[in-house]
Design an enzyme around this catalytic site. Structure first.
Site, PDB file in Angstrom:
ATOM      1  N   ASP A   1       0.815  -1.216   0.000  1.00 12.74           N
ATOM      2  CA  ASP A   1       0.000   0.000   0.000  1.00 12.74           C
ATOM      3  C   ASP A   1       0.854   1.275   0.000  1.00 12.74           C
ATOM      4  OD1 ASP A   1      -2.009  -1.851   0.345  1.00 12.74           O
ATOM      5  OD2 ASP A   1      -2.899  -0.873   2.099  1.00 12.74           O
TER       6      ASP A   1
ATOM      7  N   HIS B   1       3.610  -2.531   3.005  1.00 12.58           N
ATOM      8  CA  HIS B   1       3.680  -1.177   2.456  1.00 12.58           C
ATOM      9  C   HIS B   1       4.965  -0.994   1.658  1.00 12.58           C
ATOM     10  CE1 HIS B   1       0.775  -0.795   5.740  1.00 12.58           C
ATOM     11  NE2 HIS B   1       0.262   0.211   5.067  1.00 12.58           N
TER      12      HIS B   1
HETATM   13 ZN   LIG Z   1      -2.556   3.161   3.245  1.00 12.22          ZN
END
Ligand SMILES: [Zn+2]
Length: 271
Positions: free
Chosen positions: A78, A223
Site C-alpha cells: 500500500d 507497504h
Molecule cells: Zn494506506
C-alpha cells in the site's frame, strides 16, 4: 458539575464507577458520542446517497481473503508508488518471479507513476484513494471524489482501470462502501499483515510472524513506502517469499486469487 454529570451518565449506563479516572472518562465519552444521533443521511456511516436517489449498484463486494481451498496467497503493498522503496519491492518480486497487488495513492501515481511502467500485466494496480484520508470521516461525495480521481488517473496513466479498492486504515464506513461499489470496485481488506511493531529489536522475526498468520487464500498487507520500521519487511521480502514457498504456497494477484472463488462457486455441485 463535570464529575456528577459523568457519574450520572455512567451509572445510568450500568457501568461501575470508581474514581473519575481516565478509563471512566473514556467510557463516558463513548456514551456521550453514542447518544448523539448521526445525521439520518449524509454521514460517513450512511450507505444511502445523501439525496436519497437510487444507488447505481445492486450489492457490494467486500473481501478479507480469497478461497481457502488452495494454498495460494496474495501479497499486497500500500501507499506507493514512491521512489524510496517501490523499486526495491519490484526488484525482489522480479527476482523471485512473484506477482503482487499494489494499492496506489493517486497523488503518488501523479508524481511517480512511471515506477510501475513495467507492472501492468505482471502485477495488479489498485485504488487506495488519492490523498489517503480517513474515509471514516468523509461523506459520500468526498469518498466518491477520492475514489474517482484516483481511478481516472490510474486509467490514464496505465491504460487499465483498477477493479479493487482498499480504504486507508481499513476504515470502511457506509459512505465509502457505497462510493467504491458505485465505482465498480471490490473493497479489499486483509487477513494477515506485516506487524513490524511486534518484532522491533528482533527484525528477523517478521518472517515467522507473517508465516504464522498466513492461511490458504490469505491477503497479506505490507507497504512499499512509509515509516522506516516498514523496512523490516522490505529488507526481508525475499526471505518471506521463500518461507511461504517452503510452506507450500503459490502467489497470486488479489484478482486472480478471487477469480478462483467465482470459478469454484459456479462449478456444479455434483462434480
Ligand atoms: Zn494506506
Amino acid at each position: 458539575m463535570e464529575v456528577s454529570r459523568r457519574q450520572a451518565l455512567t451509572a445510568a449506563a450500568g457501568v461501575a464507577v470508581g474514581a473519575a479516572g481516565a478509563v471512566g472518562a473514556v467510557r463516558v465519552k463513548e456514551h456521550l458520542d453514542e447518544s448523539t444521533p448521526l445525521p439520518f443521511y449524509g454521514s460517513p456511516v450512511s450507505a444511502i446517497r445523501p439525496d436519497r436517489s437510487p444507488p447505481s449498484a445492486a450489492g457490494a463486494s467486500v473481501v478479507w481473503s480469497g478461497p481457502g481451498d488452495r494454498r495460494r496467497v496474495a501479497l499486497t503493498f500500500d501507499d506507493g508508488p514512491h521512489p524510496d522503496w517501490t523499486p526495491r519491492v519490484l526488484a525482489a518480486l522480479a527476482a523471485e518471479d512473484v506477482p503482487a497487488t499494489f494499492f496506489c495513492l493517486g497523488r503518488n501515481v501523479r508524481d511517480h507513476g512511471e515506477l510501475h511502467r513495467d507492472s501492468v500485466g505482471r502485477h495488479e494496480l489498485a485504488n487506495h484513494t488519492f490523498d489517503h484520508p480517513d474515509l471514516g470521516r468523509y461523506d459520500w461525495s468526498r469518498c466518491r471524489d477520492e475514489i474517482q480521481r484516483t481511478t481516472q488517473l490510474m486509467e490514464k496513466t496505465y491504460g487499465v482501470a483498477p477493479t479493487l479498492f482498499r480504504p486507508p486504515y481499513g476504515h470502511l464506513g457506509g459512505a465509502a462502501l457505497l462510493a467504491a461499489t458505485e465505482a465498480g470496485l471490490t473493497s479489499v481488506l486483509w487477513s494477515a499483515q506485516a506487524r513490524e511493531d511486534l518484532v522491533a529489536g528482533r527484525p528477523d522475526g517478521i518472517v515467522d510472524d507473517i508465516a504464522s498468520q498466513v492461511r490458504p487464500g490469505s491477503i497479506v498487507l505490507a507497504h512499499d513506502t512509509g515509516s522506516d520500521d516498514r523496512l523490516i519487511t522490505i529488507d526481508r521480502l525475499p526471505a518471506i517469499i521463500r518461507r511461504l514457498r517452503d510452506d507450500g504456497y503459490a502467489f497470486a494477484t488479489v484478482s486472480d486469487l478471487l477469480a478462483t472463488s467465482s470459478a469454484t462457486a459456479t462449478t456444479p455441485s455434483h462434480t
